[in-house]
Design a protein around this motif. Structure first.
Motif, PDB file in Angstrom:
ATOM      1  N   GLY A 137       0.799  -1.230   0.000  1.00  0.00           N
ATOM      2  CA  GLY A 137       0.000   0.000   0.000  1.00  0.00           C
ATOM      3  C   GLY A 137       0.824   1.268   0.000  1.00  0.00           C
ATOM      4  O   GLY A 137       0.281   2.366   0.184  1.00  0.00           O
ATOM      5  N   MET A 138       2.111   1.150  -0.204  1.00  0.00           N
ATOM      6  CA  MET A 138       2.991   2.313  -0.191  1.00  0.00           C
ATOM      7  C   MET A 138       3.074   2.929  -1.582  1.00  0.00           C
ATOM      8  O   MET A 138       3.459   2.257  -2.535  1.00  0.00           O
ATOM      9  CB  MET A 138       4.395   1.911   0.272  1.00  0.00           C
ATOM     10  N   PRO A 139       2.709   4.219  -1.732  1.00  0.00           N
ATOM     11  CA  PRO A 139       2.794   4.884  -3.039  1.00  0.00           C
ATOM     12  C   PRO A 139       4.210   4.799  -3.603  1.00  0.00           C
ATOM     13  O   PRO A 139       5.192   4.978  -2.892  1.00  0.00           O
ATOM     14  CB  PRO A 139       2.409   6.327  -2.720  1.00  0.00           C
ATOM     15  N   GLY A 140       4.269   4.520  -4.862  1.00  0.00           N
ATOM     16  CA  GLY A 140       5.572   4.416  -5.519  1.00  0.00           C
ATOM     17  C   GLY A 140       6.213   3.043  -5.374  1.00  0.00           C
ATOM     18  O   GLY A 140       7.297   2.803  -5.930  1.00  0.00           O
ATOM     19  N   GLY A 141       5.549   2.149  -4.649  1.00  0.00           N
ATOM     20  CA  GLY A 141       6.098   0.799  -4.480  1.00  0.00           C
ATOM     21  C   GLY A 141       5.843  -0.068  -5.703  1.00  0.00           C
ATOM     22  O   GLY A 141       5.376   0.411  -6.741  1.00  0.00           O
ATOM     23  N   LEU A 142       6.150  -1.342  -5.593  1.00  0.00           N
ATOM     24  CA  LEU A 142       5.956  -2.301  -6.682  1.00  0.00           C
ATOM     25  C   LEU A 142       4.489  -2.357  -7.065  1.00  0.00           C
ATOM     26  O   LEU A 142       3.642  -2.753  -6.270  1.00  0.00           O
ATOM     27  CB  LEU A 142       6.437  -3.679  -6.225  1.00  0.00           C
ATOM     28  N   THR A 143       4.158  -1.911  -8.305  1.00  0.00           N
ATOM     29  CA  THR A 143       2.762  -1.801  -8.734  1.00  0.00           C
ATOM     30  C   THR A 143       2.571  -2.418 -10.116  1.00  0.00           C
ATOM     31  O   THR A 143       3.361  -2.144 -11.025  1.00  0.00           O
ATOM     32  CB  THR A 143       2.335  -0.324  -8.777  1.00  0.00           C
ATOM     33  N   PRO A 144       1.488  -3.219 -10.289  1.00  0.00           N
ATOM     34  CA  PRO A 144       0.670  -3.780  -9.218  1.00  0.00           C
ATOM     35  C   PRO A 144       1.402  -4.936  -8.517  1.00  0.00           C
ATOM     36  O   PRO A 144       2.261  -5.571  -9.128  1.00  0.00           O
ATOM     37  CB  PRO A 144      -0.563  -4.287  -9.949  1.00  0.00           C
ATOM     38  N   GLN A 145       1.028  -5.176  -7.295  1.00  0.00           N
ATOM     39  CA  GLN A 145       1.616  -6.313  -6.593  1.00  0.00           C
ATOM     40  C   GLN A 145       1.249  -7.596  -7.322  1.00  0.00           C
ATOM     41  O   GLN A 145       2.055  -8.497  -7.449  1.00  0.00           O
ATOM     42  CB  GLN A 145       1.129  -6.374  -5.145  1.00  0.00           C
ATOM     43  N   GLY A 146      -0.003  -7.661  -7.806  1.00  0.00           N
ATOM     44  CA  GLY A 146      -0.439  -8.811  -8.589  1.00  0.00           C
ATOM     45  C   GLY A 146      -1.192  -9.842  -7.782  1.00  0.00           C
ATOM     46  O   GLY A 146      -1.802  -9.526  -6.754  1.00  0.00           O
ATOM     47  N   VAL A 147      -1.132 -11.084  -8.239  1.00  0.00           N
ATOM     48  CA  VAL A 147      -1.859 -12.170  -7.576  1.00  0.00           C
ATOM     49  C   VAL A 147      -1.232 -12.442  -6.208  1.00  0.00           C
ATOM     50  O   VAL A 147      -0.027 -12.677  -6.098  1.00  0.00           O
ATOM     51  CB  VAL A 147      -1.837 -13.458  -8.426  1.00  0.00           C
ATOM     52  N   ILE A 148      -2.070 -12.401  -5.186  1.00  0.00           N
ATOM     53  CA  ILE A 148      -1.603 -12.679  -3.828  1.00  0.00           C
ATOM     54  C   ILE A 148      -1.746 -14.158  -3.511  1.00  0.00           C
ATOM     55  O   ILE A 148      -0.818 -14.806  -3.031  1.00  0.00           O
ATOM     56  CB  ILE A 148      -2.387 -11.833  -2.796  1.00  0.00           C
ATOM     57  N   THR A 149      -2.919 -14.715  -3.801  1.00  0.00           N
ATOM     58  CA  THR A 149      -3.156 -16.135  -3.542  1.00  0.00           C
ATOM     59  C   THR A 149      -4.308 -16.640  -4.400  1.00  0.00           C
ATOM     60  O   THR A 149      -5.039 -15.849  -5.021  1.00  0.00           O
ATOM     61  CB  THR A 149      -3.477 -16.380  -2.046  1.00  0.00           C
TER      62      THR A 149
END
Length: 202
Positions: free
Chosen positions: A169-181
């Motif tokens: 949820g941090m702006p500028g982070g890895l986007t999109p995180q993608g599939v979680i589970t």
């Protein structure tokens, strides 16, 4: 006198033949011949047994399929890779949704850690994201999840959870995180409640 001489020669030949048969060397030769015949027969029998064993058909119920865990390990796209690496790419409509290597709590490594990964499982993720139903933001089901009462038994459903935003949820982070589970759930088929009171009795 001649007939007697001829008889004597025949007797001598007979004795000589008898002596040769009884001679130790002759006996040894007979033993060698017998042993050789037996050894040859034993070798032929052993060779035949090997051929039969080699040519023995595989039982019809014998499995030659590689176990899912071994297959996943042999073709692991995330071996020694950073968690951000994209292992597979899926689609939600025209938008890409990556399945990153992740960690033991999300992504490809999370799914493999729980023994779920296989070609069939991957195809279900793809089908759920592209053709499925988004029940709540980021939570997709393969079949539409109903509300209210139903006399029908629960339905085996496939669920995929994604994060379309940045990691953590941090702006500028890895986007999109993608599939979680992704996992299998049993859900109630879609039905409409007859009335609020009827829904309350469920």
């Amino acid at each position: 006198m001649i007939p007697c001489k001829h008889k004597s020669q025949k007797e001598s030949i007979r004795k000589l033949t008898e002596d040769m048969k009884n001679h130790p060397a002759a006996k040894r030769e007979d033993v060698r011949t017998t042993y050789s015949r037996r050894s040859t027969a034993t070798f032929i029998a052993a060779a035949g047994a090997v051929i039969l064993l080699t040519a023995a058909p595989v039982p019809a119920n014998a499995s030659t399929e590689v176990p899912a865990a071994a297959a996943a390990s042999a073709s692991n796209p995330c071996k020694s890779q950073h968690y951000s690496k994209v292992a597979y790419t899926f689609y939600i409509g025209p938008s890409k949704m990556p399945l990153r290597c992740g960690t033991k709590t999300w992504g490809y490594n999370h799914i493999v850690e729980r023994g779920r990964w296989s070609t069939s499982f991957k195809n279900k993720i793809s089908d759920t994201l592209f053709n499925g139903y988004e029940r709540t933001p980021g939570v997709y089901y393969r079949y539409k999840v109903g509300t209210g009462c139903s006399s029908k038994p629960p339905r085996k459903n496939f669920k995929v959870v994604v994060n379309k935003g940045p990691l953590g949820g941090m702006p500028g982070g890895l986007t999109p995180q993608g599939v979680i589970t992704a996992t299998v759930e049993y859900t109630t088929p879609a039905v409409a409640a007859a009335s609020p009171s009827a829904e309350a009795k469920c």
